[in-house]
Write an enzyme that holds these catalytic residues in place. Sequence first.
Site, PDB file in Angstrom:
ATOM      1  N   TYR A   1      -4.560  -4.766  15.460  1.00  0.00           N
ATOM      2  CA  TYR A   1      -4.439  -5.592  16.686  1.00  0.00           C
ATOM      3  C   TYR A   1      -3.104  -4.956  17.260  1.00  0.00           C
ATOM      4  O   TYR A   1      -3.017  -5.161  18.647  1.00  0.00           O
ATOM      5  CB  TYR A   1      -3.905  -6.997  16.270  1.00  0.00           C
ATOM      6  CG  TYR A   1      -3.667  -8.174  17.238  1.00  0.00           C
ATOM      7  CD1 TYR A   1      -4.712  -8.751  17.937  1.00  0.00           C
ATOM      8  CD2 TYR A   1      -2.193  -8.186  17.593  1.00  0.00           C
ATOM      9  CE1 TYR A   1      -4.606  -9.986  18.841  1.00  0.00           C
ATOM     10  CE2 TYR A   1      -2.368  -9.154  18.736  1.00  0.00           C
ATOM     11  CZ  TYR A   1      -3.499 -10.082  19.258  1.00  0.00           C
ATOM     12  OH  TYR A   1      -3.003 -10.960  20.205  1.00  0.00           O
TER      13      TYR A   1
ATOM     14  N   SER B   1      -0.231  -8.912  24.753  1.00  0.00           N
ATOM     15  CA  SER B   1       0.487  -9.718  23.676  1.00  0.00           C
ATOM     16  C   SER B   1       1.757  -8.994  23.355  1.00  0.00           C
ATOM     17  O   SER B   1       2.092  -7.861  23.941  1.00  0.00           O
ATOM     18  CB  SER B   1      -0.415  -9.513  22.267  1.00  0.00           C
ATOM     19  OG  SER B   1       0.409 -10.109  21.431  1.00  0.00           O
TER      20      SER B   1
HETATM   21  P1  NAD Z   1      -9.306 -17.660  21.161  1.00  0.00           P
HETATM   22  O1  NAD Z   1     -10.124 -17.297  19.765  1.00  0.00           O
HETATM   23  O2  NAD Z   1      -9.210 -19.158  21.272  1.00  0.00           O
HETATM   24  O3  NAD Z   1     -10.426 -17.082  22.296  1.00  0.00           O
HETATM   25  C1  NAD Z   1     -10.983 -15.861  22.262  1.00  0.00           C
HETATM   26  C2  NAD Z   1     -12.372 -15.747  23.395  1.00  0.00           C
HETATM   27  O4  NAD Z   1     -12.783 -14.356  23.204  1.00  0.00           O
HETATM   28  C3  NAD Z   1     -13.258 -16.677  23.172  1.00  0.00           C
HETATM   29  O5  NAD Z   1     -13.775 -17.202  24.268  1.00  0.00           O
HETATM   30  C4  NAD Z   1     -14.329 -15.814  22.344  1.00  0.00           C
HETATM   31  O6  NAD Z   1     -15.516 -16.198  22.335  1.00  0.00           O
HETATM   32  C5  NAD Z   1     -14.030 -14.591  22.855  1.00  0.00           C
HETATM   33  N1  NAD Z   1     -14.809 -13.171  22.233  1.00  0.00           N
HETATM   34  C6  NAD Z   1     -14.377 -13.014  21.152  1.00  0.00           C
HETATM   35  N2  NAD Z   1     -14.982 -11.701  20.633  1.00  0.00           N
HETATM   36  C7  NAD Z   1     -15.733 -11.484  21.741  1.00  0.00           C
HETATM   37  C8  NAD Z   1     -16.948 -10.506  21.833  1.00  0.00           C
HETATM   38  N3  NAD Z   1     -17.133  -9.603  21.176  1.00  0.00           N
HETATM   39  N4  NAD Z   1     -17.441 -10.476  23.202  1.00  0.00           N
HETATM   40  C9  NAD Z   1     -17.129 -11.676  24.005  1.00  0.00           C
HETATM   41  N5  NAD Z   1     -16.156 -12.665  24.064  1.00  0.00           N
HETATM   42  C10 NAD Z   1     -15.698 -12.564  22.676  1.00  0.00           C
HETATM   43  O7  NAD Z   1      -8.184 -16.724  21.345  1.00  0.00           O
HETATM   44  P2  NAD Z   1      -7.151 -16.776  22.402  1.00  0.00           P
HETATM   45  O8  NAD Z   1      -5.940 -17.011  21.610  1.00  0.00           O
HETATM   46  O9  NAD Z   1      -7.206 -17.432  23.479  1.00  0.00           O
HETATM   47  O10 NAD Z   1      -6.953 -15.117  23.056  1.00  0.00           O
HETATM   48  C11 NAD Z   1      -7.100 -14.834  24.176  1.00  0.00           C
HETATM   49  C12 NAD Z   1      -6.395 -13.464  24.248  1.00  0.00           C
HETATM   50  O11 NAD Z   1      -5.207 -13.589  24.155  1.00  0.00           O
HETATM   51  C13 NAD Z   1      -6.594 -12.276  23.287  1.00  0.00           C
HETATM   52  O12 NAD Z   1      -6.936 -11.279  23.629  1.00  0.00           O
HETATM   53  C14 NAD Z   1      -5.496 -12.413  22.102  1.00  0.00           C
HETATM   54  O13 NAD Z   1      -5.165 -11.281  21.503  1.00  0.00           O
HETATM   55  C15 NAD Z   1      -4.504 -12.846  23.522  1.00  0.00           C
HETATM   56  N6  NAD Z   1      -3.278 -13.233  22.887  1.00  0.00           N
HETATM   57  C16 NAD Z   1      -3.171 -14.483  22.176  1.00  0.00           C
HETATM   58  C17 NAD Z   1      -2.328 -15.034  21.479  1.00  0.00           C
HETATM   59  C18 NAD Z   1      -2.006 -16.331  20.841  1.00  0.00           C
HETATM   60  O14 NAD Z   1      -0.967 -16.722  20.250  1.00  0.00           O
HETATM   61  N7  NAD Z   1      -3.048 -17.093  20.919  1.00  0.00           N
HETATM   62  C19 NAD Z   1      -0.844 -14.266  21.747  1.00  0.00           C
HETATM   63  C20 NAD Z   1      -0.907 -13.410  22.344  1.00  0.00           C
HETATM   64  C21 NAD Z   1      -1.954 -12.695  22.951  1.00  0.00           C
END
Ligand code: NAD
Length: 259
Positions: free
Chosen positions: A154, A141
């Site tokens: 985080y 991130s």
């Molecule tokens: P999201 O909530 O849409 O998806 C998260 C995914 O992780 C889902 O498929 C969920 O089922 C899975 N998950 C959660 N806990 C779990 C566990 N214990 N075991 C297995 N699977 C698990 O979130 P997202 O925004 O798509 O985030 C995905 C990644 O991107 C994360 O690592 C997040 O930190 C990172 N990220 C997101 C953003 C943003 O703005 N959305 C920005 C930077 C980084």
Amino acid sequence: MLKNKTALVTGSTSGIGLGIAKTLAEQGAHIVLNGFGDAATLQQVQQEIAQFGVEVLYHGADMSKPAEIEDMVRTAEQKFGCVDILVNNAGIQHVAPVEDFPVDRWDAIIAINLSSAFHTTRCALPKMKANNWGRIVNIASVHGLVASEQKAAYVAAKHGIVGLTKVVGLETARTGVTCNAICPGWVLTPLVSKQIDARAANEKISWDEAKKRLLGEKQPSMEFITPEQLGQLTLFICSDAASQLRGAAWNMDGGWAAQ
Ligand code: NAD
């Protein structure tokens, strides 16, 4: 481009992980899906991937449980021979000041957002090295590069995964395996929607106004990054052109970290 390769994407039942899985499947990679969801969601995401004419394996490993993670990698290897592309994406969020941060949320975020990538990597790397080809892509991130208030666990986990990326990048530097991190800014997924919901409720404003304030605070472009754009960056990292990209933390953040 990725025909006969297998990609394991953790947390790929939603958001960024699903976007990346689709982009890799479109290029011919077989996909190992992982993440939570009800039966209908799990069936739907498997169908969405299968329509690209690739094989799909779903494994429901909980990313906070090392034994389940190991079982997922071994199951993938048994079916496909090797995990060629490993995308460590699963992640959760919790927002609170450090002195009020619930201990169980700290432990869960460190386990799911950081330690899981250590476990998938240590399990998948030997076969990648034996094949002299592999791509490990850690979805960190912009919070792996800079901090924000109220996100102690985080930010610690994401800085940690950038560090892990560098170490694995060095340890594989003289092989055909690379390890890099992608550092997205705001992407409109369920993880971020929840933060907009909370802001709208706390500040007694509309959802659209809360969205504008969220972007305006950090992301100069005032636009969200999309899972498809992150999929394309992952695809580039998987290409031969990126064979000397090693241990990098590449931000796609609408200008966030440039400030
Ligand atoms: P999201 O909530 O849409 O998806 C998260 C995914 O992780 C889902 O498929 C969920 O089922 C899975 N998950 C959660 N806990 C779990 C566990 N214990 N075991 C297995 N699977 C698990 O979130 P997202 O925004 O798509 O985030 C995905 C990644 O991107 C994360 O690592 C997040 O930190 C990172 N990220 C997101 C953003 C943003 O703005 N959305 C920005 C930077 C980084």
